[in-house]
Design an enzyme around this catalytic site. Structure first.
Site, short mmCIF file in Angstrom:
data_model
loop_
_atom_site.label_atom_id
_atom_site.label_comp_id
_atom_site.label_asym_id
_atom_site.label_seq_id
_atom_site.Cartn_x
_atom_site.Cartn_y
_atom_site.Cartn_z
N CYS A 158 72.23 51.51 42.91
CA CYS A 158 73.39 51.45 43.80
C CYS A 158 73.05 51.76 45.25
O CYS A 158 73.91 51.63 46.13
CB CYS A 158 74.47 52.39 43.29
SG CYS A 158 74.91 52.05 41.58
N HIS A 186 79.67 58.08 49.05
CA HIS A 186 79.36 57.31 47.85
C HIS A 186 80.58 57.31 46.93
O HIS A 186 80.97 56.26 46.42
CB HIS A 186 78.14 57.92 47.15
CG HIS A 186 77.64 57.13 45.99
ND1 HIS A 186 77.24 55.81 46.10
CD2 HIS A 186 77.48 57.47 44.68
CE1 HIS A 186 76.85 55.37 44.92
NE2 HIS A 186 76.99 56.34 44.04
N GLU A 211 78.67 65.58 46.03
CA GLU A 211 78.67 65.01 47.39
C GLU A 211 79.52 65.86 48.33
O GLU A 211 79.15 66.07 49.49
CB GLU A 211 79.16 63.57 47.37
CG GLU A 211 78.95 62.86 48.70
CD GLU A 211 79.17 61.36 48.65
OE1 GLU A 211 78.80 60.67 49.63
OE2 GLU A 211 79.72 60.87 47.64
N LYS A 270 85.35 52.83 47.79
CA LYS A 270 85.25 52.40 46.39
C LYS A 270 86.59 52.55 45.66
O LYS A 270 86.80 51.95 44.62
CB LYS A 270 84.17 53.17 45.65
CG LYS A 270 82.74 52.80 46.01
CD LYS A 270 81.75 53.54 45.13
CE LYS A 270 80.30 53.18 45.44
NZ LYS A 270 79.85 53.79 46.72
N HIS A 326 83.14 49.73 42.49
CA HIS A 326 81.73 50.00 42.77
C HIS A 326 80.94 48.70 42.67
O HIS A 326 80.76 48.15 41.59
CB HIS A 326 81.20 51.02 41.77
CG HIS A 326 79.85 51.58 42.14
ND1 HIS A 326 79.07 51.05 43.14
CD2 HIS A 326 79.16 52.65 41.64
CE1 HIS A 326 77.96 51.74 43.24
NE2 HIS A 326 77.99 52.72 42.34
N PHE A 340 71.30 55.25 40.41
CA PHE A 340 70.64 55.72 39.20
C PHE A 340 69.14 55.83 39.46
O PHE A 340 68.53 54.96 40.12
CB PHE A 340 70.87 54.73 38.05
CG PHE A 340 72.23 54.81 37.42
CD1 PHE A 340 73.17 55.74 37.81
CD2 PHE A 340 72.58 53.92 36.40
CE1 PHE A 340 74.43 55.82 37.22
CE2 PHE A 340 73.84 53.98 35.81
CZ PHE A 340 74.75 54.92 36.22
#
Length: 422
Positions: free
Chosen positions: A168, A308, A319, A340, A345, A408
């Site tokens: 991502c 994110h 975060e 998002k 996403h 990831f």
């Protein structure tokens, strides 16, 4: 060696909120959700039956010949459409520009998953009766680098040409690479962004099996709710975003409009877990510090963070902790938002679309919201004194915006855009 300055001179997008950068931006500001029931395949037997799909996309309208489109996976079509819009927006003169000095660097996390799934499925159905049969376009449709190849071929760009793949964080890494290529003098212009199209059985099934996706099937438009206690996972999105990054003097020489200056980039690794972010946000702290140092900026110079913010339990908490650690008391003066919540996403394309939103926030002095937060829906592990720009866009001066993406594997990437000044 004195590093060259890099500016943004063109934007393009294909997203669940619109098939152009302007339409996407307007819907972001309005707080529109792109979520709805999956139409790409019959998802009735899946635990997650909704996604943020691109609507009414037409490859021919995007300048892709119908015959050529059949040789391209959907992710590649999105990539080309966004690049075409961004190049048109940049007003580069293709007759006079030095194409040896123009490159294409895209970010793709998965690539032609649908093509792979389709070809292997066809093989399984026919192998015993008629023997193995595969399309001669199987490999060039599937491979994740082919979108950059197609764009360079369409326009005759002979500069650096490749993709980055870091889950991502892919397209933020692509923007960082493009930025560095230009400021080191290796190119004058880079067409940079990201693309993804994984809303198909393997993609949805795989993420559902990991329990990463929201299963709020009865209310898709309210399912993505970053930083709310009732969040239950992210929503799959798809599409592409593209930025034209250009060396400042090259842009000035041709009288280009300038959206913003790209000021810096940062990268780091969590070195913690293959899918989960570090619970204390150690990688996120480092990547933001690295980006600020690279830009020669202090935390107080930032007014907006496009986080994110995927709407997962651990990710949102870590975060928020990282922002407080990096920005200290200034964290409470920032606007923070997760787009998002509206786009879903976009995996490998997320960073490019969120960078585009950050650039337009700087240009227009508007911060798009984090939608779907309800009164009292608060997580005791999140500090709600932070301004998450819940539900409604906010007007404010945005001198500079920072955009985070985490992938990831523990991949973290961050980019900073600021108002352009001589």
């Amino acid at each position: 060696m004195e590093l060259k300055r890099v500016v943004v001179t063109g934007l393009g997008a294909v997203t669940p909120l619109g098939n152009s950068a302007e339409e996407t931006w307007q819907n972001l500001v309005k707080g529109v959700s792109g979520a709805g029931p999956i139409t790409h395949f019959d998802a009735s037997q899946f635990k997650a039956q909704f996604a943020c799909e691109v609507k009414d996309f037409n490859a021919e309208a995007a300048g892709i010949d119908r015959k050529e489109a059949r040789k391209m996976d959907l992710y590649c079509q999105y990539a080309i459409a966004a690049a075409r819009e961004a190049l048109t927006d940049s007003e580069l003169d293709m007759e006079t520009v030095d194409k040896n000095r123009i490159g294409v660097v895209y970010g793709v996390g998965i690539g032609g998953m649908h093509t792979f799934e389709e070809e292997v499925s066809n093989y399984a159905k026919t192998a015993e009766t008629i023997g193995p049969r595969f399309s001669p376009f199987f490999v060039p449709k599937m491979i994740s680098d082919i979108c950059a190849g197609h764009i360079s071929i369409m326009y005759g760009f002979h500069g650096p040409n490749y993709i980055t793949s870091s889950a991502c964080a892919s397209s933020t890494n692509a923007l960082a690479d493009a930025f560095n290529l230009i400021r080191l003098g290796k190119a004058d212009v880079i067409v940079s962004g990201g693309a993804e199209a994984a809303i198909f059985p393997a993609g949805v099934g795989g993420f559902t099996a990991m329990k990463a996706l929201s299963t709020r099937n009865d209310d898709p438009t309210h399912a993505s709710r970053p930083f709310s206690a009732s969040r239950d996972g992210f929503i799959m999105g798809e599409g592409a975003g593209c930025l034209i990054l250009e060396e400042l003097e090259h842009a000035k020489a041709r009288g280009a409009k300038i959206y913003a200056e790209m000021a810096g980039e940062g990268m780091s690794a969590d070195a913690h877990h293959i899918t989960a972010s570090h619970p204390e946000g150690l990688g996120a702290i480092l990547v933001m510090k690295n980006a600020l140092e690279d830009a020669g900026m202090s935390p107080e110079d930032i007014d907006y963070i496009n986080v994110h913010g995927t709407s997962t339990h651990v990710g949102d908490i870590s975060e928020a902790k990282a922002i407080k650690e990096v920005f200290g008391e200034h964290a409470y003066k920032l606007n923070i938002s997760s787009t998002k919540s509206m786009t879903g996403h976009l995996l490998g394309a997320a960073g490019a679309v969120e960078a585009l939103a950050s650039v337009l926030a700087v240009k227009n002095d508007i911060v798009p919201p984090t939608i779907n937060h309800e009164e009292g829906d608060e997580d005791e592990e999140i500090d709600y004194r932070l301004n998450f720009t819940f539900n409604t866009a906010q007007r404010r001066t945005v001198r500079a915006a920072l955009s985070n993406t985490f992938g990831f594997g523990g991949h973290n990437a961050c980019v900073i855009f600021r108002k352009y000044a001589e």
